[in-house]
Scaffold this motif. Structure first.
Motif, PDB file in Angstrom:
ATOM      1  N   LYS A   5      16.926  33.195  -2.859  1.00 45.82           N
ATOM      2  CA  LYS A   5      18.042  33.635  -2.018  1.00 45.82           C
ATOM      3  C   LYS A   5      17.552  34.611  -0.944  1.00 45.82           C
ATOM      4  CE  LYS A   5      22.811  34.925  -2.811  1.00 45.82           C
ATOM      5  NZ  LYS A   5      23.787  35.352  -3.805  1.00 45.82           N
ATOM      6  N   GLU A   6      16.642  35.492  -1.316  1.00 44.82           N
ATOM      7  CA  GLU A   6      16.120  36.488  -0.379  1.00 44.82           C
ATOM      8  C   GLU A   6      15.260  35.837   0.702  1.00 44.82           C
ATOM      9  OE1 GLU A   6      15.807  36.814  -3.773  1.00 44.82           O
ATOM     10  OE2 GLU A   6      17.483  38.210  -3.967  1.00 44.82           O
ATOM     11  N   GLU A   7      14.437  34.856   0.310  1.00 42.87           N
ATOM     12  CA  GLU A   7      13.608  34.154   1.292  1.00 42.87           C
ATOM     13  C   GLU A   7      14.472  33.375   2.274  1.00 42.87           C
ATOM     14  OE1 GLU A   7       9.517  33.056  -1.054  1.00 42.87           O
ATOM     15  OE2 GLU A   7      11.336  31.939  -1.572  1.00 42.87           O
ATOM     16  N   PHE A   8      15.508  32.712   1.748  1.00 44.13           N
ATOM     17  CA  PHE A   8      16.420  31.969   2.607  1.00 44.13           C
ATOM     18  C   PHE A   8      17.080  32.915   3.605  1.00 44.13           C
ATOM     19  CE2 PHE A   8      20.719  30.534   3.616  1.00 44.13           C
ATOM     20  CZ  PHE A   8      20.458  29.285   4.148  1.00 44.13           C
ATOM     21  N   ASP A   9      17.583  34.032   3.112  1.00 46.70           N
ATOM     22  CA  ASP A   9      18.258  34.998   3.970  1.00 46.70           C
ATOM     23  C   ASP A   9      17.313  35.509   5.056  1.00 46.70           C
ATOM     24  OD1 ASP A   9      20.563  36.667   4.643  1.00 46.70           O
ATOM     25  OD2 ASP A   9      19.363  38.345   3.875  1.00 46.70           O
ATOM     26  N   ASP A  10      16.102  35.825   4.686  1.00 47.91           N
ATOM     27  CA  ASP A  10      15.125  36.337   5.654  1.00 47.91           C
ATOM     28  C   ASP A  10      14.799  35.297   6.717  1.00 47.91           C
ATOM     29  OD1 ASP A  10      13.234  38.309   6.626  1.00 47.91           O
ATOM     30  OD2 ASP A  10      11.675  36.971   5.828  1.00 47.91           O
ATOM     31  N   LYS A  11      14.515  34.075   6.311  1.00 52.30           N
ATOM     32  CA  LYS A  11      14.181  33.017   7.271  1.00 52.30           C
ATOM     33  C   LYS A  11      15.377  32.651   8.143  1.00 52.30           C
ATOM     34  CE  LYS A  11      10.501  30.965   4.582  1.00 52.30           C
ATOM     35  NZ  LYS A  11       9.373  30.650   5.420  1.00 52.30           N
ATOM     36  N   PHE A  12      16.556  32.638   7.554  1.00 56.77           N
ATOM     37  CA  PHE A  12      17.770  32.302   8.294  1.00 56.77           C
ATOM     38  C   PHE A  12      18.047  33.355   9.366  1.00 56.77           C
ATOM     39  CE2 PHE A  12      22.485  31.851   8.610  1.00 56.77           C
ATOM     40  CZ  PHE A  12      22.511  30.531   9.021  1.00 56.77           C
ATOM     41  N   ARG A  13      17.971  34.626   8.991  1.00 59.33           N
ATOM     42  CA  ARG A  13      18.209  35.707   9.954  1.00 59.33           C
ATOM     43  C   ARG A  13      17.144  35.738  11.046  1.00 59.33           C
ATOM     44  NH1 ARG A  13      22.024  39.675   8.435  1.00 59.33           N
ATOM     45  NH2 ARG A  13      22.906  39.238   6.385  1.00 59.33           N
ATOM     46  N   THR A  14      15.901  35.469  10.676  1.00 60.27           N
ATOM     47  CA  THR A  14      14.826  35.422  11.666  1.00 60.27           C
ATOM     48  C   THR A  14      15.083  34.305  12.673  1.00 60.27           C
ATOM     49  OG1 THR A  14      13.234  36.302  10.073  1.00 60.27           O
ATOM     50  CG2 THR A  14      12.336  35.147  11.992  1.00 60.27           C
ATOM     51  N   LEU A  51      26.213  30.339   2.423  1.00 55.38           N
ATOM     52  CA  LEU A  51      25.556  29.100   2.849  1.00 55.38           C
ATOM     53  C   LEU A  51      24.466  28.701   1.861  1.00 55.38           C
ATOM     54  CD1 LEU A  51      25.227  29.764   6.676  1.00 55.38           C
ATOM     55  CD2 LEU A  51      26.833  28.237   5.542  1.00 55.38           C
ATOM     56  N   TYR A  52      23.709  29.672   1.390  1.00 57.74           N
ATOM     57  CA  TYR A  52      22.664  29.397   0.410  1.00 57.74           C
ATOM     58  C   TYR A  52      23.275  28.796  -0.853  1.00 57.74           C
ATOM     59  CZ  TYR A  52      18.910  30.070  -2.941  1.00 57.74           C
ATOM     60  OH  TYR A  52      17.953  29.863  -3.901  1.00 57.74           O
ATOM     61  N   GLY A  53      24.356  29.381  -1.327  1.00 53.10           N
ATOM     62  CA  GLY A  53      25.027  28.865  -2.522  1.00 53.10           C
ATOM     63  C   GLY A  53      25.536  27.450  -2.324  1.00 53.10           C
ATOM     64  N   LEU A  54      26.097  27.165  -1.165  1.00 62.33           N
ATOM     65  CA  LEU A  54      26.588  25.816  -0.878  1.00 62.33           C
ATOM     66  C   LEU A  54      25.441  24.808  -0.842  1.00 62.33           C
ATOM     67  CD1 LEU A  54      29.212  26.561   1.920  1.00 62.33           C
ATOM     68  CD2 LEU A  54      29.681  25.807  -0.415  1.00 62.33           C
ATOM     69  N   LEU A  55      24.333  25.195  -0.238  1.00 66.68           N
ATOM     70  CA  LEU A  55      23.180  24.303  -0.183  1.00 66.68           C
ATOM     71  C   LEU A  55      22.593  24.057  -1.569  1.00 66.68           C
ATOM     72  CD1 LEU A  55      21.420  25.640   3.036  1.00 66.68           C
ATOM     73  CD2 LEU A  55      22.593  23.456   2.765  1.00 66.68           C
ATOM     74  N   GLU A  56      22.536  25.079  -2.384  1.00 66.38           N
ATOM     75  CA  GLU A  56      22.034  24.930  -3.748  1.00 66.38           C
ATOM     76  C   GLU A  56      22.952  24.035  -4.574  1.00 66.38           C
ATOM     77  OE1 GLU A  56      19.212  25.979  -5.594  1.00 66.38           O
ATOM     78  OE2 GLU A  56      18.537  26.109  -3.507  1.00 66.38           O
ATOM     79  N   ASP A  57      24.262  24.220  -4.433  1.00 62.17           N
ATOM     80  CA  ASP A  57      25.214  23.378  -5.166  1.00 62.17           C
ATOM     81  C   ASP A  57      25.119  21.929  -4.719  1.00 62.17           C
ATOM     82  OD1 ASP A  57      26.086  25.561  -6.567  1.00 62.17           O
ATOM     83  OD2 ASP A  57      27.929  25.824  -5.404  1.00 62.17           O
ATOM     84  N   ALA A  58      24.932  21.695  -3.431  1.00 67.39           N
ATOM     85  CA  ALA A  58      24.848  20.324  -2.907  1.00 67.39           C
ATOM     86  C   ALA A  58      23.559  19.657  -3.362  1.00 67.39           C
ATOM     87  CB  ALA A  58      24.914  20.346  -1.392  1.00 67.39           C
ATOM     88  N   ARG A  59      22.536  20.437  -3.567  1.00 71.61           N
ATOM     89  CA  ARG A  59      21.246  19.890  -3.998  1.00 71.61           C
ATOM     90  C   ARG A  59      21.267  19.457  -5.449  1.00 71.61           C
ATOM     91  NH1 ARG A  59      15.659  23.090  -3.444  1.00 71.61           N
ATOM     92  NH2 ARG A  59      16.038  23.437  -5.631  1.00 71.61           N
ATOM     93  N   LYS A  60      22.133  20.039  -6.242  1.00 74.87           N
ATOM     94  CA  LYS A  60      22.190  19.732  -7.685  1.00 74.87           C
ATOM     95  C   LYS A  60      22.974  18.522  -7.972  1.00 74.87           C
ATOM     96  CE  LYS A  60      21.516  24.429  -9.090  1.00 74.87           C
ATOM     97  NZ  LYS A  60      22.055  25.598  -9.724  1.00 74.87           N
TER      98      LYS A  60
END
Length: 60
Positions: A5-14, A51-60
């Motif tokens: 979640k932290e990596e996603f947030d960092d890359k997304f904000r960047t 958004l991260y949670g939605l992407l993770e749920d869609a991946r499962k």
């Protein structure tokens, strides 16, 4: 590729920061549209955990 979640947030904000920077350097973009788009992108950054949670749920 799995991101925490932290990596996603960092890359997304960047990425969003880079988009804003490119828009700021482009003289063809109207100032009002720039501020409106910046507000939209900042709101996206605020909701990146959702958004991260939605992407993770869609991946499962």
């Amino acid at each position: 590729m799995d991101l925490s979640k932290e990596e996603f947030d960092d890359k997304f904000r960047t990425s969003l920061d880079e988009i804003i920077k490119e828009m700021a350097e482009n003289s063809e973009i109207d100032v009002k549209k720039f501020y409106g788009m910046t507000l939209f992108l900042e709101n996206l950054a605020f909701f990146s955990p959702v958004l991260y949670g939605l992407l993770e749920d869609a991946r499962k």
